[in-house]
Design an enzyme around this catalytic site. Structure first.
Site, mmCIF file in Angstrom:
data_model
loop_
_atom_site.group_PDB
_atom_site.id
_atom_site.type_symbol
_atom_site.label_atom_id
_atom_site.label_comp_id
_atom_site.label_asym_id
_atom_site.label_seq_id
_atom_site.Cartn_x
_atom_site.Cartn_y
_atom_site.Cartn_z
ATOM 1 C CE1 TYR A 165 31.503 -52.561 69.416
ATOM 2 C CE2 TYR A 165 31.219 -55.159 69.461
ATOM 3 C CZ TYR A 165 30.711 -53.593 69.004
ATOM 4 O OH TYR A 165 29.445 -53.754 68.738
ATOM 5 C CE LYS A 193 31.277 -50.770 65.977
ATOM 6 N NZ LYS A 193 30.564 -52.030 65.980
#
Length: 324
Positions: A165, A193
Site C-alpha cells: 500500500y 494498491k
C-alpha cells in the site's frame, strides 16, 4: 547466537517454501481484481465505534457488485483506533459480509514487529488478505532496502496474502518502483494498491511485474479508467462508499473495452472523488455517505466536521455532475 540465526533462517525459508508450494498447487495467486470501497468507521456522538450502524452499511454494501471491502484503511480512520478496535471491526465485517466477497484488512503499523502482530490478529479475525501501508515516521530512512526488509518479514510471517500500500498523500513516501519489483517475486505478496495517481508509474509497475502474476489496484476512482487502460485489475476507491454501483459500472465498462462510455462516466466521477479524498478528506466522505443513505456520522477527534462553506462546495461537486 549462531543457533538462533540458523533457526530464524530455517523458519523464513520454510515459510517461503510453504507459500511457493501453495501458489504452485493453486496455479495462481489470490485473485484480488475488482472494486473495493475502503469503508468508513461509524462513530457515536461520544466517538465510540458504532457497530450497529456499521452493520447497516454492510447490508447495503453486500448487495453491490464489489469484489470485497477494504477494512481499516485510511478512510476507516485506522490511526485513531486502538488495536482492539481495529481487530474487532474486521471481525464484525467478516461475519456480516457475504462469503463470496473478500475482506482486505489494513494491518500496517510503524514497526515491523507491530505489523507482524497486527497481521496475525487480522488473519485470526477472518481477513482474506492484508493491506500493509508503508511505515513512514522515519521516512528519511525508509529507502528501498528498509522497505524490502520490512515487507519481506511481514509476508514471510503472514498466514494470508499481503497487498502493498503506497499512499504518499498521507505518508509523504512513495514505495519505490525497484522495491515493488523485487517484492512482487515474493510468493505471499499478491499486489499493490497505488494511491499516488501517477499513471506512468503505474504502467511501469504493471510492465515490470507482469511475469510475476502481480496485481495492481488503483487507489482512487479519479484515475480508475486510466489505471485500467495501462493494466490495473481494479481499484480501492473511497468514492465507492457513496457511488458504489457507478464505480463498479466504470470498472465493467473498462474491462469490456467500452472506452467511450467509460470516459463519459469517468468525467462525472472526477470532481466528487477529489472532494471526498484530497480536497476535504474523510469528513467529506462521511457527509456524502449521509446524503446517499449510508451512515457516515462524525469523525473521531482531532478530525473536525466540514465548515458551512466547505459543505456547500461539496454539495456542488456532486450536484453539478448529476449525482444529487
Amino acid at each position: 547466537m549462531f543457533v538462533i540465526r540458523s533457526f530464524n533462517l530455517l523458519c523464513r525459508r520454510s515459510a517461503v517454501s510453504t507459500w511457493r508450494n501453495k501458489s504452485q498447487s493453486a496455479g495462481k495467486r489470490l485473485d484480488i481484481s475488482g472494486i473495493y470501497p475502503p469503508i468508513a468507521t461509524p462513530f457515536t456522538r461520544s466517538e465510540d465505534v458504532d457497530y450497529q450502524r456499521l452493520d447497516d452499511n454492510l447490508k447495503k454494501y453486500g448487495s453491490l457488485p464489489f469484489r470485497g471491502l477494504v477494512v481499516q484503511g485510511s478512510n476507516g480512520e485506522y490511526p485513531y483506533l486502538t488495536l482492539e478496535e481495529r481487530v474487532e471491526v474486521v471481525k464484525r465485517v467478516k461475519q456480516a459480509l457475504p462469503k463470496d466477497k473478500l475482506v482486505m484488512a489494513g494491518s500496517g503499523c510503524e514497526s515491523t514487529r507491530a505489523t507482524i502482530l497486527m497481521s496475525q490478529r487480522m488473519a485470526e479475525a477472518g481477513a482474506d488478505c492484508l493491506l500493509v501501508v508503508t511505515p513512514c515516521f522515519y521516512r528519511g530512512r525508509m529507502d528501498s532496502q528498509a522497505l524490502i526488509n520490512h515487507y519481506t518479514k511481514v509476508a514471510d510471517s503472514s498466514s494470508v496474502p499481503v497487498v502493498l500500500y503506497s499512499v504518499p498523500a498521507n505518508t509523504g513516501l512513495d514505495l519505490p518502483v525497484d522495491a515493488i519489483i523485487q517484492l512482487s517475486q515474493h510468493p505471499n505478496i499478491v499486489g499493490l494498491k497505488d494511491s499516488g495517481g501517477d499513471i506512468t508509474r503505474i504502467a511501469l509497475i504493471v510492465q515490470k511485474t507482469r511475469l510475476q502474476d502481480f496485481q495492481v489496484l488503483a487507489g482512487s476512482a479519479g484515475f480508475l479508467m486510466a489505471a485500467y487502460a495501462v493494466g490495473a485489475v481494479g481499484g480501492v476507491c473511497a468514492l465507492a462508499n457513496v457511488l458504489g454501483q457507478q464505480v463498479c459500472d466504470l470498472a465493467q465498462l473498462c474491462v469490456s473495452g467500452r472506452w467511450d462510455e467509460a470516459r463519459e462516466l469517468q468525467y462525472r466521477l472526477i470532481e466528487p472523488n477529489t472532494a471526498v479524498t484530497r480536497q476535504y478528506g474523510v469528513p467529506a466522505l462521511k457527509q456524502a455517505m449521509e446524503w446517499f443513505g449510508y451512515h457516515g456520522g462524525v469523525c473521531r477527534s482531532p478530525l473536525q466536521p466540514l465548515s458551512k462553506a466547505d459543505l456547500a462546495q461539496l454539495q456542488v461537486k456532486f450536484s453539478s455532475n448529476g449525482w444529487l
